[in-house]
Design a protein around this motif. Sequence first.
Motif, PDB file in Angstrom:
ATOM      1  N   LEU A  17       5.141  -4.179   7.557  1.00  0.00           N
ATOM      2  CA  LEU A  17       6.444  -3.581   7.278  1.00  0.00           C
ATOM      3  C   LEU A  17       6.198  -2.168   6.767  1.00  0.00           C
ATOM      4  O   LEU A  17       5.404  -1.975   5.840  1.00  0.00           O
ATOM      5  CB  LEU A  17       7.206  -4.382   6.217  1.00  0.00           C
ATOM      6  CG  LEU A  17       7.299  -5.902   6.396  1.00  0.00           C
ATOM      7  CD1 LEU A  17       8.199  -6.501   5.334  1.00  0.00           C
ATOM      8  CD2 LEU A  17       7.780  -6.269   7.783  1.00  0.00           C
ATOM      9  N   VAL A  18       6.863  -1.183   7.349  1.00  0.00           N
ATOM     10  CA  VAL A  18       6.573   0.216   7.032  1.00  0.00           C
ATOM     11  C   VAL A  18       7.860   0.975   6.741  1.00  0.00           C
ATOM     12  O   VAL A  18       8.826   0.903   7.504  1.00  0.00           O
ATOM     13  CB  VAL A  18       5.832   0.908   8.202  1.00  0.00           C
ATOM     14  CG1 VAL A  18       5.485   2.349   7.825  1.00  0.00           C
ATOM     15  CG2 VAL A  18       4.575   0.138   8.591  1.00  0.00           C
ATOM     16  N   SER A  19       7.856   1.723   5.632  1.00  0.00           N
ATOM     17  CA  SER A  19       8.949   2.635   5.292  1.00  0.00           C
ATOM     18  C   SER A  19       8.360   4.031   5.117  1.00  0.00           C
ATOM     19  O   SER A  19       7.427   4.210   4.321  1.00  0.00           O
ATOM     20  CB  SER A  19       9.654   2.204   4.006  1.00  0.00           C
ATOM     21  OG  SER A  19      10.322   0.965   4.183  1.00  0.00           O
ATOM     22  N   TYR A  77       0.840  -1.202   0.000  1.00  0.00           N
ATOM     23  CA  TYR A  77       0.000   0.000   0.000  1.00  0.00           C
ATOM     24  C   TYR A  77       0.876   1.253   0.000  1.00  0.00           C
ATOM     25  O   TYR A  77       1.996   1.247   0.513  1.00  0.00           O
ATOM     26  CB  TYR A  77      -0.871   0.069   1.260  1.00  0.00           C
ATOM     27  CG  TYR A  77      -1.821  -1.077   1.453  1.00  0.00           C
ATOM     28  CD1 TYR A  77      -3.148  -0.987   1.028  1.00  0.00           C
ATOM     29  CD2 TYR A  77      -1.404  -2.243   2.094  1.00  0.00           C
ATOM     30  CE1 TYR A  77      -4.033  -2.041   1.233  1.00  0.00           C
ATOM     31  CE2 TYR A  77      -2.285  -3.296   2.296  1.00  0.00           C
ATOM     32  CZ  TYR A  77      -3.592  -3.190   1.857  1.00  0.00           C
ATOM     33  OH  TYR A  77      -4.451  -4.236   2.051  1.00  0.00           O
ATOM     34  N   HIS A  78       0.323   2.319  -0.535  1.00  0.00           N
ATOM     35  CA  HIS A  78       0.862   3.663  -0.320  1.00  0.00           C
ATOM     36  C   HIS A  78      -0.122   4.377   0.595  1.00  0.00           C
ATOM     37  O   HIS A  78      -1.307   4.484   0.282  1.00  0.00           O
ATOM     38  CB  HIS A  78       0.998   4.414  -1.650  1.00  0.00           C
ATOM     39  CG  HIS A  78       1.430   5.842  -1.489  1.00  0.00           C
ATOM     40  ND1 HIS A  78       0.522   6.877  -1.303  1.00  0.00           N
ATOM     41  CD2 HIS A  78       2.656   6.414  -1.469  1.00  0.00           C
ATOM     42  CE1 HIS A  78       1.183   8.015  -1.181  1.00  0.00           C
ATOM     43  NE2 HIS A  78       2.470   7.770  -1.281  1.00  0.00           N
ATOM     44  N   TRP A  79       0.378   4.843   1.737  1.00  0.00           N
ATOM     45  CA  TRP A  79      -0.453   5.581   2.687  1.00  0.00           C
ATOM     46  C   TRP A  79      -0.031   7.045   2.690  1.00  0.00           C
ATOM     47  O   TRP A  79       1.153   7.355   2.827  1.00  0.00           O
ATOM     48  CB  TRP A  79      -0.287   5.030   4.109  1.00  0.00           C
ATOM     49  CG  TRP A  79      -1.039   3.769   4.384  1.00  0.00           C
ATOM     50  CD1 TRP A  79      -1.759   3.026   3.497  1.00  0.00           C
ATOM     51  CD2 TRP A  79      -1.127   3.090   5.651  1.00  0.00           C
ATOM     52  NE1 TRP A  79      -2.295   1.915   4.119  1.00  0.00           N
ATOM     53  CE2 TRP A  79      -1.927   1.933   5.431  1.00  0.00           C
ATOM     54  CE3 TRP A  79      -0.621   3.341   6.914  1.00  0.00           C
ATOM     55  CZ2 TRP A  79      -2.206   1.038   6.467  1.00  0.00           C
ATOM     56  CZ3 TRP A  79      -0.900   2.449   7.937  1.00  0.00           C
ATOM     57  CH2 TRP A  79      -1.696   1.313   7.710  1.00  0.00           C
ATOM     58  N   MET A  89       3.925   6.820   3.413  1.00  0.00           N
ATOM     59  CA  MET A  89       4.555   5.577   3.817  1.00  0.00           C
ATOM     60  C   MET A  89       4.224   4.493   2.789  1.00  0.00           C
ATOM     61  O   MET A  89       3.156   4.500   2.176  1.00  0.00           O
ATOM     62  CB  MET A  89       4.060   5.146   5.189  1.00  0.00           C
ATOM     63  CG  MET A  89       4.327   6.168   6.289  1.00  0.00           C
ATOM     64  SD  MET A  89       3.921   5.571   7.946  1.00  0.00           S
ATOM     65  CE  MET A  89       2.130   5.502   7.830  1.00  0.00           C
ATOM     66  N   ILE A  90       5.155   3.572   2.629  1.00  0.00           N
ATOM     67  CA  ILE A  90       4.897   2.343   1.900  1.00  0.00           C
ATOM     68  C   ILE A  90       4.752   1.242   2.948  1.00  0.00           C
ATOM     69  O   ILE A  90       5.640   1.034   3.788  1.00  0.00           O
ATOM     70  CB  ILE A  90       6.026   2.006   0.916  1.00  0.00           C
ATOM     71  CG1 ILE A  90       6.197   3.123  -0.108  1.00  0.00           C
ATOM     72  CG2 ILE A  90       5.732   0.672   0.223  1.00  0.00           C
ATOM     73  CD1 ILE A  90       5.000   3.344  -1.026  1.00  0.00           C
TER      74      ILE A  90
END
Length: 317
Positions: A270-272, A252-254, A312-313
């Motif tokens: 998992l978050v970047s 997802y793109h948030w 965030m991705i």
Amino acid sequence: MYREPVFLKPVFQERIWGGGKLQELFDYDIPSQTTGEAWVISAHENGPSIVMNGELQGKSLLEVWRDYPQLFGSETTDSDFPLLVKILDANDQLSVQVHPDDHYAQELAHKPCGKTECWYILDCEENAEIIIGHQAQSLEEFQQLVSKGEWQKLFQSIKVKKGDFIYVPSGTLHSIGKGIVILETQQSSDITFRLYDYDRVDREGKKRELHLEEAMAVMTCPHQQVIQHNLKEQLTNLESTRLIEGEYFTVYHWSLGGRVEVPVTTGFLLVSVIDGAGQIVTEESVSTVKKGDNFIVPATIGNYFIDGDLEMIVSHT
């Protein structure tokens, strides 16, 4: 048990095609101006991330996955950690390559899994291009074009821009072009078969190894274009765009603009953070997050919310 995000320290990999953008864009302390990759969420043996906070500080994600399965919503973790998240700086063209599927990797290469991946374009020069697929209609035609070195006839290129998303299933011929920075979500595999490397030489004047036979053995022919349909969902202060829902990962793109209550899930995320800054607030902790941070939201985190202006991705299996 862990009621806060598990922050991870990137592992840097120097590459012949690397540059300095990881420092420029994310303020990472890179080892050189030929740094090609930051393995930002990794439990791979070739570069496991190290936990930066909490009770598990100093442990590798490889150890945490093995010894604390409850963080990942499981009683045991008999298999390998499933995903690997990287940020790549293509200061020069990457080799044209292809990755095997699980069957080939396990049966013939004796590796745990193949490599399906996807790319989110974080930054790129104007008119930057990637190679995705080829134009041969049969293996015979492919071999003929390779033997004649008619690469322009063979490779299929497309222009990209910031914010584009590309899905690269195993068997897909591909290359990231010069001047592109991507966030890559992939199976936790480090197996690559190079078809063409522009006759480059390393510091010692040697060309990198090619794997023509293996590449042609695992390549999809003719090329099959996979069309992905983004699914947008507008919640209070959150625009969530599902970029891919596949066999190995969902990504997802948030885009956040304020406080967002995040639903409790049974798994882990998992978050970047690719832009902005904010906070993650749980029942027991407040964590500041900013561009360049990478972390795991464990299955044990409980109720939490995110507050801030953030991009965030986010991925999960």
